[in-house]
Design an enzyme around this catalytic site. Structure first.
Site, PDB file in Angstrom:
ATOM      1  N   ARG A 142       0.789  -1.151   0.054  1.00 15.04           N
ATOM      2  CA  ARG A 142       0.050  -0.060  -0.014  1.00 15.04           C
ATOM      3  C   ARG A 142       0.734   1.483  -0.429  1.00 15.04           C
ATOM      4  O   ARG A 142       1.741   1.041   0.742  1.00 15.04           O
ATOM      5  CB  ARG A 142      -0.909   0.462   1.520  1.00 15.04           C
ATOM      6  CG  ARG A 142      -1.982   0.744   1.127  1.00 15.04           C
ATOM      7  CD  ARG A 142      -3.242   1.221   2.457  1.00 15.04           C
ATOM      8  NE  ARG A 142      -2.075   2.326   3.168  1.00 15.04           N
ATOM      9  CZ  ARG A 142      -3.106   2.555   4.576  1.00 15.04           C
ATOM     10  NH1 ARG A 142      -4.078   1.805   4.601  1.00 15.04           N
ATOM     11  NH2 ARG A 142      -2.054   2.674   5.874  1.00 15.04           N
ATOM     12  N   TYR A 144      -2.978  10.571   6.271  1.00 20.34           N
ATOM     13  CA  TYR A 144      -3.647  10.064   6.643  1.00 20.34           C
ATOM     14  C   TYR A 144      -2.600   8.953   5.715  1.00 20.34           C
ATOM     15  O   TYR A 144      -1.999   9.146   5.037  1.00 20.34           O
ATOM     16  CB  TYR A 144      -4.396   9.137   6.307  1.00 20.34           C
ATOM     17  CG  TYR A 144      -4.765   8.367   6.600  1.00 20.34           C
ATOM     18  CD1 TYR A 144      -4.605   7.262   4.733  1.00 20.34           C
ATOM     19  CD2 TYR A 144      -5.049   7.298   8.056  1.00 20.34           C
ATOM     20  CE1 TYR A 144      -4.894   5.675   5.344  1.00 20.34           C
ATOM     21  CE2 TYR A 144      -5.203   5.534   7.905  1.00 20.34           C
ATOM     22  CZ  TYR A 144      -4.827   5.349   7.182  1.00 20.34           C
ATOM     23  OH  TYR A 144      -4.787   3.925   6.795  1.00 20.34           O
ATOM     24  N   ASP A 181      -5.287   4.084  -0.076  1.00 22.76           N
ATOM     25  CA  ASP A 181      -6.864   3.985   0.959  1.00 22.76           C
ATOM     26  C   ASP A 181      -6.628   5.866   1.536  1.00 22.76           C
ATOM     27  O   ASP A 181      -5.909   6.476   1.266  1.00 22.76           O
ATOM     28  CB  ASP A 181      -6.078   3.530   2.481  1.00 22.76           C
ATOM     29  CG  ASP A 181      -7.157   3.610   3.360  1.00 22.76           C
ATOM     30  OD1 ASP A 181      -7.291   2.998   4.653  1.00 22.76           O
ATOM     31  OD2 ASP A 181      -8.419   4.074   2.860  1.00 22.76           O
ATOM     32  N   HIS A 217      -9.172   6.915   2.107  1.00 16.09           N
ATOM     33  CA  HIS A 217      -9.855   6.530   3.891  1.00 16.09           C
ATOM     34  C   HIS A 217     -11.132   7.484   4.036  1.00 16.09           C
ATOM     35  O   HIS A 217     -11.512   8.639   4.625  1.00 16.09           O
ATOM     36  CB  HIS A 217      -8.173   7.740   4.467  1.00 16.09           C
ATOM     37  CG  HIS A 217      -8.732   6.924   6.000  1.00 16.09           C
ATOM     38  ND1 HIS A 217      -9.332   7.516   7.655  1.00 16.09           N
ATOM     39  CD2 HIS A 217      -8.150   5.534   6.601  1.00 16.09           C
ATOM     40  CE1 HIS A 217      -8.722   6.838   8.163  1.00 16.09           C
ATOM     41  NE2 HIS A 217      -8.027   5.232   7.479  1.00 16.09           N
ATOM     42  N   GLU A 219      -9.015   1.849  -1.829  1.00 19.93           N
ATOM     43  CA  GLU A 219     -10.041   2.201  -1.129  1.00 19.93           C
ATOM     44  C   GLU A 219     -10.892   3.260  -0.201  1.00 19.93           C
ATOM     45  O   GLU A 219     -10.102   3.819  -0.043  1.00 19.93           O
ATOM     46  CB  GLU A 219      -9.208   0.872   0.551  1.00 19.93           C
ATOM     47  CG  GLU A 219      -9.263   1.034   1.761  1.00 19.93           C
ATOM     48  CD  GLU A 219      -8.854   0.440   2.827  1.00 19.93           C
ATOM     49  OE1 GLU A 219      -7.024  -0.053   2.452  1.00 19.93           O
ATOM     50  OE2 GLU A 219      -9.206   0.881   3.959  1.00 19.93           O
ATOM     51  N   GLU A 232     -14.073  -1.824   5.987  1.00 19.03           N
ATOM     52  CA  GLU A 232     -13.505  -1.886   6.793  1.00 19.03           C
ATOM     53  C   GLU A 232     -14.522  -1.223   8.691  1.00 19.03           C
ATOM     54  O   GLU A 232     -14.181  -1.617   9.857  1.00 19.03           O
ATOM     55  CB  GLU A 232     -12.058  -0.801   7.777  1.00 19.03           C
ATOM     56  CG  GLU A 232     -11.916   0.099   7.452  1.00 19.03           C
ATOM     57  CD  GLU A 232     -10.620   0.531   7.295  1.00 19.03           C
ATOM     58  OE1 GLU A 232      -9.876  -0.069   6.432  1.00 19.03           O
ATOM     59  OE2 GLU A 232     -10.073   2.034   8.205  1.00 19.03           O
ATOM     60  N   ARG A 288     -13.770  -5.062   3.100  1.00 16.45           N
ATOM     61  CA  ARG A 288     -12.810  -4.657   4.223  1.00 16.45           C
ATOM     62  C   ARG A 288     -12.793  -5.121   5.050  1.00 16.45           C
ATOM     63  O   ARG A 288     -12.230  -5.487   6.388  1.00 16.45           O
ATOM     64  CB  ARG A 288     -12.071  -2.851   4.479  1.00 16.45           C
ATOM     65  CG  ARG A 288     -11.546  -3.156   2.489  1.00 16.45           C
ATOM     66  CD  ARG A 288     -10.577  -2.871   2.654  1.00 16.45           C
ATOM     67  NE  ARG A 288      -9.621  -2.018   3.942  1.00 16.45           N
ATOM     68  CZ  ARG A 288      -8.654  -2.558   4.553  1.00 16.45           C
ATOM     69  NH1 ARG A 288      -7.912  -3.950   4.433  1.00 16.45           N
ATOM     70  NH2 ARG A 288      -7.683  -2.101   5.373  1.00 16.45           N
ATOM     71  N   GLU A 313      -4.992  -7.185   4.627  1.00 14.71           N
ATOM     72  CA  GLU A 313      -3.759  -6.757   5.176  1.00 14.71           C
ATOM     73  C   GLU A 313      -3.355  -6.725   6.290  1.00 14.71           C
ATOM     74  O   GLU A 313      -3.582  -7.710   7.215  1.00 14.71           O
ATOM     75  CB  GLU A 313      -4.630  -5.422   5.796  1.00 14.71           C
ATOM     76  CG  GLU A 313      -4.475  -3.642   6.013  1.00 14.71           C
ATOM     77  CD  GLU A 313      -4.604  -3.045   6.355  1.00 14.71           C
ATOM     78  OE1 GLU A 313      -6.223  -2.472   6.916  1.00 14.71           O
ATOM     79  OE2 GLU A 313      -4.457  -1.578   7.085  1.00 14.71           O
ATOM     80  N   TRP A 367     -11.455  12.164   8.661  1.00 13.64           N
ATOM     81  CA  TRP A 367      -9.638  11.461   8.855  1.00 13.64           C
ATOM     82  C   TRP A 367     -10.235  10.489   7.883  1.00 13.64           C
ATOM     83  O   TRP A 367     -10.315   9.464   7.848  1.00 13.64           O
ATOM     84  CB  TRP A 367      -9.664  11.328  10.345  1.00 13.64           C
ATOM     85  CG  TRP A 367      -8.245  11.418  10.488  1.00 13.64           C
ATOM     86  CD1 TRP A 367      -7.146  11.833  10.771  1.00 13.64           C
ATOM     87  CD2 TRP A 367      -8.415   9.418  11.173  1.00 13.64           C
ATOM     88  NE1 TRP A 367      -6.291  10.929  10.357  1.00 13.64           N
ATOM     89  CE2 TRP A 367      -6.521   9.731  11.275  1.00 13.64           C
ATOM     90  CE3 TRP A 367      -8.858   8.366  11.002  1.00 13.64           C
ATOM     91  CZ2 TRP A 367      -6.033   8.710  11.523  1.00 13.64           C
ATOM     92  CZ3 TRP A 367      -8.109   6.823  11.213  1.00 13.64           C
ATOM     93  CH2 TRP A 367      -6.459   7.310  10.982  1.00 13.64           C
TER      94      TRP A 367
HETATM   95  C1  CS2 Z   1      -6.948   2.330   7.726  1.00 13.59           C
HETATM   96  C2  CS2 Z   1      -6.700   2.055   8.945  1.00 13.59           C
HETATM   97  O1  CS2 Z   1      -5.447   0.225   7.704  1.00 13.59           O
HETATM   98  C3  CS2 Z   1      -6.601   1.118   7.183  1.00 13.59           C
HETATM   99  O2  CS2 Z   1      -6.562   0.924   5.629  1.00 13.59           O
HETATM  100  O3  CS2 Z   1      -8.124   2.483   7.216  1.00 13.59           O
HETATM  101  O4  CS2 Z   1      -5.061   2.400   9.750  1.00 13.59           O
HETATM  102  C4  CS2 Z   1      -7.586   2.976  10.425  1.00 13.59           C
HETATM  103  O5  CS2 Z   1      -7.041   4.051   9.840  1.00 13.59           O
HETATM  104  C5  CS2 Z   1      -6.932   2.590  11.923  1.00 13.59           C
HETATM  105  O6  CS2 Z   1      -8.014   1.901  11.955  1.00 13.59           O
HETATM  106  C6  CS2 Z   1      -7.950   3.338  12.307  1.00 13.59           C
HETATM  107  O7  CS2 Z   1      -8.169   3.443  13.576  1.00 13.59           O
HETATM  108 MG    MG Z   2      -8.265   1.942   5.252  1.00 14.23          MG
END
Ligand code: CS2
Ligand code: MG
Length: 402
Positions: free
Chosen positions: A147, A159, A210, A212, A236, A262, A283, A339, A402
């Site tokens: 990634r 991020y 990602d 996000h 992602e 996720e 995810r 992941e 975020w």
């Molecule tokens: C992220 C995570 O791993 C990922 O894909 O989206 O790092 C996410 O930000 C954290 O799990 C939040 O606690």
């Molecule tokens: Mg993520």
């Protein structure tokens, strides 16, 4: 096999974790992860005050019934706190089932569909050059999927960047840190990042990214279209996950593979995305969605729609979740990728586990149960310290995801 004791263990070996340990009248114990990053004590209290009293004396063999009892019995349905708590119970019960039968959990899920589990690492840097150099290090470590997350010109933080070489830890002690965000600067950057990465790394490595949850369908469509020629494994969380109509608009604009889920805590948040083939990878994890039991249902729903699992595996999911996820990953037919954001040495010492990384894959062991445990005495040496995820704001101060 009756549950005789249930302990909620909150510890912080490098970061905060919430773990449930169930003891039984047959001398076996099982473990489950209940960590919800930034809201850990909410789940610990839910478990301690509302779930543990229901578990003592229950038949530990009744996994599906316990899962249904704890969810439907809550009346209020799935949510991040409820399903994280139920997940810990479900993981611990599968751990106990495997130990009682002398089999790794994947044998109870239909047996192996593969010998090893493809994983991806997390290259990051303050700029494109640093990120690509980090990706070269991951490739040299044997990763076949990487990634890419880079700093964004004009922004102090981004991020996925910083706080660790082989992992990324976003939560910080104290009050929530505030990060700036600029969609325009980000959209300028990402195509340049992928162009540099392909020019340096070539095509024999999967590249992931990602977004996000930060883009609109139009912005994500534009970015996805720009990235198509670099053949990303996936883009992602391109848009906010909660308005599923957005994925219809996104699908019309780009062929880039999409991964989402996720933050999902129930099948109802992804049902349409799967049955209308609006995404390519899910995810969702054994932790967020309530355990191995619901994730297997989700995997079976997704299989005929050619949607594959690509479960979340960040540092804020403990090695207990990773061990449980690998049992599912190695068994289901429609697996895509896992992941693998490595944990700190402190975390790995508190949670001894079988899984091992080699040649770009994770290799889950064949120990009975999940193949992971918690060292309670060592865990007690790392007391909880409240920590928050960052808050993101635009240049004018508007709060954004975020
Ligand atoms: C992220 C995570 O791993 C990922 O894909 O989206 O790092 C996410 O930000 C954290 O799990 C939040 O606690
Ligand atoms: Mg993520």
């Amino acid at each position: 096999m009756k549950i005789t004791d249930a302990r909620v263990i909150v510890c912080s070996p490098g970061r905060n974790f919430v773990t449930l340990k169930l003891e039984t009248d047959e001398g076996l114990h099982g473990v489950g992860d209940a960590t919800l990053n930034g809201r850990e004590l909410a789940v610990a209290a839910y478990l301690q005050e509302h779930v543990v009293p229901l578990l003592i004396g229950r038949d530990a063999r009744r996994i599906e019934d316990t899962w249904q009892y704890l969810l439907k019995g809550s009346y209020w349905g799935p949510g991040p706190v409820t399903t994280s708590a139920i997940a810990a119970v479900d993981m611990a019960l599968w751990d106990l089932k495997g130990k009682a039968l002398g089999a790794p959990v994947h044998e109870l899920l239909g047996g192996r569909s593969r010998d090893r589990v493809l994983v991806y690492g997390h290259a990051n840097g303050r700029d494109v050059a640093e990120t690509v150099a980090a990706a070269e290090r991951y490739r040299d470590l044997g990763y076949r999927a990487i990634r890419l997350q880079s700093g964004v010109p004009g922004l102090e933080q981004a991020y996925g960047v910083g706080r660790g070489e082989l992992y990324y830890e976003p939560a910080e002690p104290g009050l929530p840190p505030e990060h700036g965000w600029s969609t325009e600067a980000y959209l300028d950057l990402v195509p340049k990042l992928f162009n540099a990465a392909r020019n340096t790394l070539g095509w024999d490595v999967h590249l992931l990214h990602d977004a996000h949850h930060r883009l609109t369908p139009t912005e994500a469509g534009w970015l996805g279209h720009r990235l198509e020629d670099y053949r990303p494994f996936w883009l992602e969380d391109p848009i906010g996950d909660l308005l599923q109509d957005g994925f219809v608009h996104l699908r019309r604009q780009t062929r880039v593979p999409v991964a989402v889920g996720e933050i999902f805590n129930s099948v109802y948040q992804l049902h349409r995305l799967v049955t209308e083939q609006l995404v390519d990878y899910l995810r969702t994890t054994v932790l967020r969605t309530g355990g191995i039991t619901p994730l297997m249902k989700i995997a079976h729903l997704a299989d005929p729609y050619q949607v594959r699992l690509g479960s979340h595996g960040a540092t804020d999911l403990s090695p207990v979740t990773m061990a449980a996820a690998l049992q599912v990953d190695v068994a289901v037919h429609n697996f895509g990728i896992q992941e693998y954001m490595r944990h700190s040495d402190q975390t790995d010492e508190v949670f001894p586990h079988d899984y091992r990384f080699h040649g770009g894959y994770l290799h889950p062991g064949d120990s009975p149960g999940l193949g992971v445990d918690i060292d309670e005495d060592l865990a007690a040496k790392f007391p909880y310290e409240r920590a928050y995820l960052p808050v993101s704001r635009l240049a004018d101060g508007t709060v954004t995801w975020w």
